[in-house]
Design a protein around this motif. Structure first.
Motif, PDB file in Angstrom:
ATOM      1  N   ASP A  34      80.178 -62.613  40.424  1.00  0.00           N
ATOM      2  CA  ASP A  34      79.743 -61.901  40.989  1.00  0.00           C
ATOM      3  C   ASP A  34      78.618 -61.229  41.596  1.00  0.00           C
ATOM      4  N   SER A  35      78.228 -61.548  42.541  1.00  0.00           N
ATOM      5  CA  SER A  35      77.668 -62.495  43.625  1.00  0.00           C
ATOM      6  C   SER A  35      78.330 -61.461  45.296  1.00  0.00           C
ATOM      7  N   PRO A  36      78.054 -60.459  45.489  1.00  0.00           N
ATOM      8  CA  PRO A  36      78.677 -60.027  46.714  1.00  0.00           C
ATOM      9  C   PRO A  36      79.142 -60.684  47.459  1.00  0.00           C
ATOM     10  N   ALA A  37      80.500 -60.306  48.675  1.00  0.00           N
ATOM     11  CA  ALA A  37      80.681 -60.810  48.983  1.00  0.00           C
ATOM     12  C   ALA A  37      80.062 -60.595  50.803  1.00  0.00           C
ATOM     13  N   GLU A  38      80.487 -61.591  51.574  1.00  0.00           N
ATOM     14  CA  GLU A  38      79.177 -61.652  52.591  1.00  0.00           C
ATOM     15  C   GLU A  38      79.908 -60.972  53.805  1.00  0.00           C
ATOM     16  N   ILE A  39      79.749 -59.440  54.007  1.00  0.00           N
ATOM     17  CA  ILE A  39      80.006 -59.069  55.100  1.00  0.00           C
ATOM     18  C   ILE A  39      80.333 -59.322  56.465  1.00  0.00           C
ATOM     19  N   ILE A  40      81.729 -59.335  56.394  1.00  0.00           N
ATOM     20  CA  ILE A  40      81.593 -60.437  57.369  1.00  0.00           C
ATOM     21  C   ILE A  40      81.641 -59.078  58.901  1.00  0.00           C
ATOM     22  N   ILE A  86      84.909 -56.388  46.774  1.00  0.00           N
ATOM     23  CA  ILE A  86      83.370 -56.522  47.408  1.00  0.00           C
ATOM     24  C   ILE A  86      82.970 -57.661  46.478  1.00  0.00           C
ATOM     25  N   GLN A  87      83.300 -57.415  44.926  1.00  0.00           N
ATOM     26  CA  GLN A  87      81.923 -58.535  44.186  1.00  0.00           C
ATOM     27  C   GLN A  87      83.110 -59.625  44.086  1.00  0.00           C
ATOM     28  N   LYS A  88      83.778 -59.337  44.328  1.00  0.00           N
ATOM     29  CA  LYS A  88      85.222 -60.415  43.831  1.00  0.00           C
ATOM     30  C   LYS A  88      85.775 -61.109  45.430  1.00  0.00           C
ATOM     31  N   ALA A  89      85.103 -60.670  45.864  1.00  0.00           N
ATOM     32  CA  ALA A  89      85.981 -61.921  47.591  1.00  0.00           C
ATOM     33  C   ALA A  89      84.626 -62.575  48.085  1.00  0.00           C
ATOM     34  N   ASP A  90      85.204 -63.525  49.316  1.00  0.00           N
ATOM     35  CA  ASP A  90      84.217 -64.406  49.284  1.00  0.00           C
ATOM     36  C   ASP A  90      83.152 -63.406  50.649  1.00  0.00           C
ATOM     37  N   TRP A  91      84.380 -62.822  51.569  1.00  0.00           N
ATOM     38  CA  TRP A  91      83.724 -62.190  52.548  1.00  0.00           C
ATOM     39  C   TRP A  91      84.462 -60.825  52.230  1.00  0.00           C
ATOM     40  N   ALA A  92      84.008 -60.007  53.189  1.00  0.00           N
ATOM     41  CA  ALA A  92      84.551 -58.170  53.297  1.00  0.00           C
ATOM     42  C   ALA A  92      84.584 -57.927  54.341  1.00  0.00           C
ATOM     43  N   VAL A  93      85.194 -56.675  54.935  1.00  0.00           N
ATOM     44  CA  VAL A  93      85.070 -56.191  56.103  1.00  0.00           C
ATOM     45  C   VAL A  93      85.456 -54.776  55.614  1.00  0.00           C
ATOM     46  N   VAL A  94      84.087 -54.202  55.291  1.00  0.00           N
ATOM     47  CA  VAL A  94      83.713 -52.662  55.051  1.00  0.00           C
ATOM     48  C   VAL A  94      84.005 -51.545  56.220  1.00  0.00           C
TER      49      VAL A  94
END
Lengths: 251, 322
Positions: A225-231, B293-301
């Motif tokens: 549950d480590s949050p994603a890297e917000i790119i 977002i918790q499950k993803a490697d990368w996210a665009v918010v």
């Protein structure tokens, strides 16, 4: 046509599943109950076939007395009758479940043309009750069906494969297990739900035979549950997204 | 002896069969027994080399007599082959055919089949790890049948091959009973849907409630990427925005792409079990608190309706578009 659809009462699990203290079951204290999307389609299909060909759509469940709630939901969707095989609160194994259902079918006054099941139950996913019932009753069986037509005592059933579907033709009576996507289950009207509350449900109490599979313990898997890297937080992030796609060599 | 049902096509053994063979070899080694396999139909003998590479000593081939798939006949053949060679366990891939064939075999042998197995400890009984609820719950259980029948959960076992000589091919002719061919594959229809099947795509882009029903930008993106397919959440299917065939999740398609790009999908447990085979996840969502977002490697918010066209433009600008 006489159609029997078998369903299973299961908890409506949310985002997080928690277990009872003995780790043998899901803690359902704050959960509602339902039956699976596959089985909703099975109930809907039975109702539609009866609307088209006449006859009766019966819904059966093996489970605790509270599973009457799911039978009534099915009746609200248009099923004519409900049959409860009261198995108490303990979960039954797939062999015991199949034998009890096959015996109920044999003992019934109705000669069923079609027995519908979900391809697998939402919770235990043993993938075999429908097949075993067919074997015990000496009926043909097709599993995992997403398209079904019945005409002149023959069922044409289609199973999805990558890029197409497999076609099977079987003589009725037959057992068919289905998957979600077979049809669009209807939402029952409030009036239908009210009427279903009063519907009578036939009850019996089968005895379980033994299964070879014994539950030792359930476990909630650890998830990352480590949050994603917000790119990025704007359309400009498109550059970073394409960088990722290039890095993975998929474009 | 440990017997494994394997499926094959013109490219050889399929992935889930290789996964089943990997787990079966582990069972065979723990039990100190040889690993054998059974394959059906035309071309079955051609997989002897690949099977041997994965540790199979003997490949039982049910050839032309049973060329077209027939679940009950296949189940009968598995039972007879298992009895003839004296097997303590039969494993099958956790596919539609694998599960259905082994369920017939289990019923004929009057034993319980354990489905969706990911691990086995062999002792006096088989101590199993298997999946419930599409993998959101793990079950530890004990199988004590005279012959232990297991299906192997798809995409959970990492395939390894010890290498080895081609398996010895032995023809096996089952003694079929009346009615075993009542259900037999009649025809195969090709889907009129063009493009790459979801389960085979290297890139999967999908949309949920956040699309508000407009999938045109996602479609444009998918068209620009080779081996890409478009999927959706169950919510989008229930809204009538997409056909059920596009649904990814516990009761829909299971995907295993190099990268999965869910756009406007919250990430319910039932959705995530459909995409747990994805190597990487890049989520696009306006809600930084969304489960996805918790499950993803990368996210665009950000809003997918702005981000997705920008990605398509960037692909064009860099000369990537097909």
């Amino acid at each position: 046509m006489e159609i029997l659809t078998a369903i299973k009462r299961v908890p409506e699990t949310g985002a997080k599943v928690s277990l009872t203290e003995d780790k043998l079951d899901i803690d359902t204290t704050s959960l509602g109950f339902t039956f699976s999307p596959h089985e909703e389609c099975a109930v809907e299909e039975g109702v539609q076939l009866v609307e088209e060909h006449g006859g009766n759509a019966t819904v059966l469940t093996l489970g605790p007395e509270d599973a009457t709630e799911q039978l009534r939901s099915s009746i609200a969707m248009g099923a004519d009758d409900g049959m409860l095989l009261d198995g108490g609160d303990d979960e039954w194994g797939p062999a015991a479940t199949a034998t009890a259902i096959a015996e109920a079918v044999e003992e019934s006054d109705t000669e069923f043309d079609l027995l519908l099941f979900g391809n697998e139950s939402a919770d235990a996913a043993n993938h075999q009750v429908g097949v075993r019932v067919a074997e015990e009753l000496g009926l043909p069986c097709v599993t995992g069906i997403k398209d079904l037509e019945v005409d002149g005592g023959i069922a044409t059933a289609k199973r999805e494969i990558p890029g197409g579907s497999e076609v099977y033709e079987v003589d009725l009576p037959a057992v068919i297990t289905v998957k979600e996507g077979l049809n669009e289950p209807r939402y029952p009207s409030m009036r239908a739900k009210m009427q279903a509350r009063k519907a009578s449900v036939e009850q019996s109490e089968p005895d379980p035979r033994e299964d070879d599979l014994e539950l030792v313990e359930l476990e909630v898997p650890e998830t990352d549950d480590s949050p994603a890297e917000i790119i990025g937080e704007s359309p400009e992030a498109a550059e970073e997204v394409v960088d990722v796609l290039e890095e993975l060599e998929v474009v | 002896m440990v017997l494994t049902l394997v499926e094959h096509d013109e490219d050889g053994l399929d992935d889930v069969s290789l996964q089943a063979l990997t787990l079966a070899r582990d069972v065979a080694e723990q039990a100190g027994e040889p690993l054998e396999a059974i394959a059906f139909g035309a071309g079955a003998a051609d997989v002897a080399g690949e099977a041997g590479d994965h540790g199979v000593e003997t490949l039982h081939v049910v050839g032309d007599a049973l060329d077209e798939y027939a679940p009950e006949a296949y189940g009968r053949a598995v039972v007879q082959c298992a009895e003839e060679v004296g097997t303590e366990a039969v494993l099958a891939p956790g596919t539609d055919r694998g599960a259905e064939t082994l369920a017939h075999a289990a019923s004929k042998l009057d034993v319980t089949m354990a489905a969706e197995v990911t691990d086995v400890e062999v002792g006096d009984s088989y101590e199993l790890t298997r999946q419930r609820w599409g993998g959101t719950l793990i079950e530890h259980s004990r199988l004590t049948a005279e012959t232990n029948l297991l299906t192997v959960a798809a995409n959970e076992v990492s395939v390894t091959a010890p290498g080895g000589d081609a398996a010895a091919v032995e023809a096996f002719a089952p003694d079929l009973a009346d009615g075993d061919l009542r259900v037999q594959l009649t025809a195969v229809e090709e889907s009129d849907v063009e493009g790459v099947p979801l389960g085979e795509a290297r890139v999967v882009v999908s949309g949920g409630r956040g699309t508000d029903g407009d999938f045109s930008e996602l479609e444009d993106l998918v068209e620009r990427v080779p081996n890409a397919a478009l999927g959706s959440s169950r919510a989008a299917v229930n809204e009538g925005w997409r056909p059920h065939d596009d649904q990814i999740g516990q009761t829909g398609a299971k995907i295993a792409p190099e990268i999965y790009i869910p756009a406007g999908i919250s990430g319910a447990v039932q959705h995530m079990v459909g995409c747990k085979g994805a190597e990487n996840i890049l989520a696009i969502n306006t809600d930084p608190e969304a489960a996805i977002i918790q499950k993803a490697d990368w996210a665009v918010v950000a809003d997918l309706h702005e981000v997705v066209p920008a990605i398509a433009e960037e692909l064009d600008a860099r000369g990537h578009s097909e």
